[in-house]
Design an enzyme around this catalytic site. Sequence first.
Site, PDB file in Angstrom:
ATOM      1  N   ASN A  85       0.826  -1.212   0.000  1.00 56.80           N
ATOM      2  CA  ASN A  85       0.000   0.000   0.000  1.00 56.80           C
ATOM      3  C   ASN A  85       0.863   1.266   0.000  1.00 56.80           C
ATOM      4  OD1 ASN A  85      -2.557  -1.011  -0.165  1.00 56.80           O
ATOM      5  ND2 ASN A  85      -2.929  -1.018   2.051  1.00 56.80           N
TER       6      ASN A  85
ATOM      7  N   CYS B  94       1.217   6.328   8.220  1.00 55.50           N
ATOM      8  CA  CYS B  94       2.562   6.913   8.200  1.00 55.50           C
ATOM      9  C   CYS B  94       3.127   6.750   6.794  1.00 55.50           C
ATOM     10  CB  CYS B  94       3.444   6.201   9.224  1.00 55.50           C
ATOM     11  SG  CYS B  94       5.151   6.746   9.253  1.00 55.50           S
TER      12      CYS B  94
ATOM     13  N   HIS C  61       2.732   2.383   2.220  1.00 53.20           N
ATOM     14  CA  HIS C  61       2.813   3.021   3.525  1.00 53.20           C
ATOM     15  C   HIS C  61       3.657   2.143   4.442  1.00 53.20           C
ATOM     16  CE1 HIS C  61      -0.580   5.562   2.265  1.00 53.20           C
ATOM     17  NE2 HIS C  61       0.059   6.420   3.020  1.00 53.20           N
TER      18      HIS C  61
END
Lengths: 405, 405
Positions: A273, A310, A275
């Site tokens: 993804n 994040c 991330h």
Amino acid sequence: MGTISHHLSLSILCSVDKNARKPNKQKLHCVKINGTKSSNNVQLLSQDNNNNHVIAISPCVDENVSVFEQQNRQNIPTKKQLIDPYRQGIVIEDGVGYRQTVVVRSYEVGPDKTTTIESILNLLQETALNHVWMSGLLSDGFGATHGMMKNNLIWVVSRMQVQVDHYPIWGEVIEIDTWVGASGKNGMRRDWQLRSQATGLVFARATSTWVMMNEKTRRLSKIPDEVRAEIAPWFIKKQAIKDEIPEKIHKLDSNATYVHSDLKPKRSDLDMNHHVNNVKYVGWMLETIPDEFMEKHQLSDMILEYRRECGSSDVVQSLCEPQQYEGLLKTGIDQQYNNKHNHIGLNGNSFSSEILERKGLLGCLNIGPFSFTHLLHVKGELKNEEIVRGKTLWKKKINSAPFHS
Amino acid sequence: MGTISHHLSLSILCSVDKNARKPNKQKLHCVKINGTKSSNNVQLLSQDNNNNHVIAISPCVDENVSVFEQQNRQNIPTKKQLIDPYRQGIVIEDGVGYRQTVVVRSYEVGPDKTTTIESILNLLQETALNHVWMSGLLSDGFGATHGMMKNNLIWVVSRMQVQVDHYPIWGEVIEIDTWVGASGKNGMRRDWQLRSQATGLVFARATSTWVMMNEKTRRLSKIPDEVRAEIAPWFIKKQAIKDEIPEKIHKLDSNATYVHSDLKPKRSDLDMNHHVNNVKYVGWMLETIPDEFMEKHQLSDMILEYRRECGSSDVVQSLCEPQQYEGLLKTGIDQQYNNKHNHIGLNGNSFSSEILERKGLLGCLNIGPFSFTHLLHVKGELKNEEIVRGKTLWKKKINSAPFHS
């Protein structure tokens, strides 16, 4: 020069293998992919009896691996499967749950030959995805169904709890069960149970809550009817960890006892993804705990509350606070947990007495459980943005845990 | 209080399972372990027909998991096995090689869904250990045989080369073959081949050289006759990568273009030998390479020369230098490699032109291969101690690599 080097013109030869071990083999005799990177358009041709048939036209080609090649190599089922011989997975729970047998690998254990908590979390993620894989619902995304893909929706985890009674050791054969259920109106619950394959002894339990997010607007979304129709038939009410009144995890500030700053994601910390993977969060959280404590204790319970993703350019700070013993006594949940799991608690040699004195903990040796509160946040210019709050409970390491009477 | 809490007195009940899926189940009806931590001496009693028989006396109990419990849970075979259903492993090469089928897991891939080089190295380690596991030679150590254990010997890797033509993708089924051979008088060679299970296409090859080290004196050792008798019957001459005249990897100094300092091992970087795992070295080596280069290129060949182990308290510096193109032309090996592997080389957009100009590389865009020289060392007060020298070759990422004609 870019145009020429990106021009695609290749042939893929797929022989049909009738071997029973390959139940999902796509029935393509020969395909040919023609297209250019710039045109963003690729034709898939079936070459059968020397005739070409256009099977599909793809809207995009991945930077590294083309969509069709990826599909062919991944072999994601389009219908529900009952058994996956390669992953050693089977369908359980009257057709809606998933069980996978795995062997603990040499690089999944720490110096003491027991599985790390990061490896356990990796295996939970893996079995969850393989559950969706078996269901026939998996699209190209990271666990997203076809309906979710169509609606630009991705899964986002909002809460996770893992309880580990015994850590599997190198070479041990374990079974992991996973299943899903409803969580409120617009959430999904996913649970796991991890057992010894030989004895059936439960090693660990986990539960998690998931919601849907629009990939483009980054806003949370209701579950569309189309997606509900896909996933609701898989929901069951079974719970790996019984519901408890969730204790509020208080927010730490810069006065926390342990602070690690300037944590930067590396390339290898990013998942599909794009991330930072959740497992990395746990690594950052636990790094703040002193070595002398870690050596003598093992994580027995962990609750994570996710607030924000994040990204690869974020600079993260990890805060950690040993919990006041008075605080533990006040929360009925902890006391209940303590009684149920027979925690041995803090050993006098395993923790800096200076810290203990400062925190008013010197008097509670060998009482436990011992816990830490955690916070990961991104330091912003105006304000800090929370990524995840966490709480961890620990018990003293003992010999031969699973077979002790 | 230590004495009492460490006192062991427990019973383990092992039912004999005749299920064919558990071929290695130990034939113990009931065992009783008596002993104390302080006495460093544990008796294993077999309780059969209500009589106790002392089977063995163990010299030690692990801090966390007792030796006997560990053996029971790991179930390491004491005789050669031909098949391991849990690991999906079989014996090949007329009974001396090992093949394992694995599925690429979700956490073994990067953001582009292809396996990371670290994951490939982990799988090589895993299959090597499982090969020893199947052989019936594995003692409690990290790949050490019974004879090695008796002589306080451990395996130490001195050289490793990995060539990756195509990176497996998430969910892909791969087969890994591994086997061993002689290397000089006192070394062992271990090779691997990694293939697509569906097509047989070779994705990667690797070779490594191992020597024995006395665990206590930390000095290299000859192979004792007892150990040679164990391992020599497994040696074959097959090579995954043909011998080439090894190019000397020159030693970098602090003038290197890229330098990462103050690299400190974390708890999770230590392996069962209580040293920083080799895979971590590669992570430290590759971290120094700029992101813009990594995004457009993939590692195709890596040579590592190990000099010294890295302990948990060492502070490491990672040096990295892009190789002069002139230098590459001079070495016949690189040119030969270039021809064989059809490297596409450096893309103008993917590397800082300032760096290229400084290194005299601006004129060699799209010629390649492109390579880096690496060094990891521990900064000492008097002198620096080398851990590993490395060389990496790279090619431009292309679409659909494995199926390109």
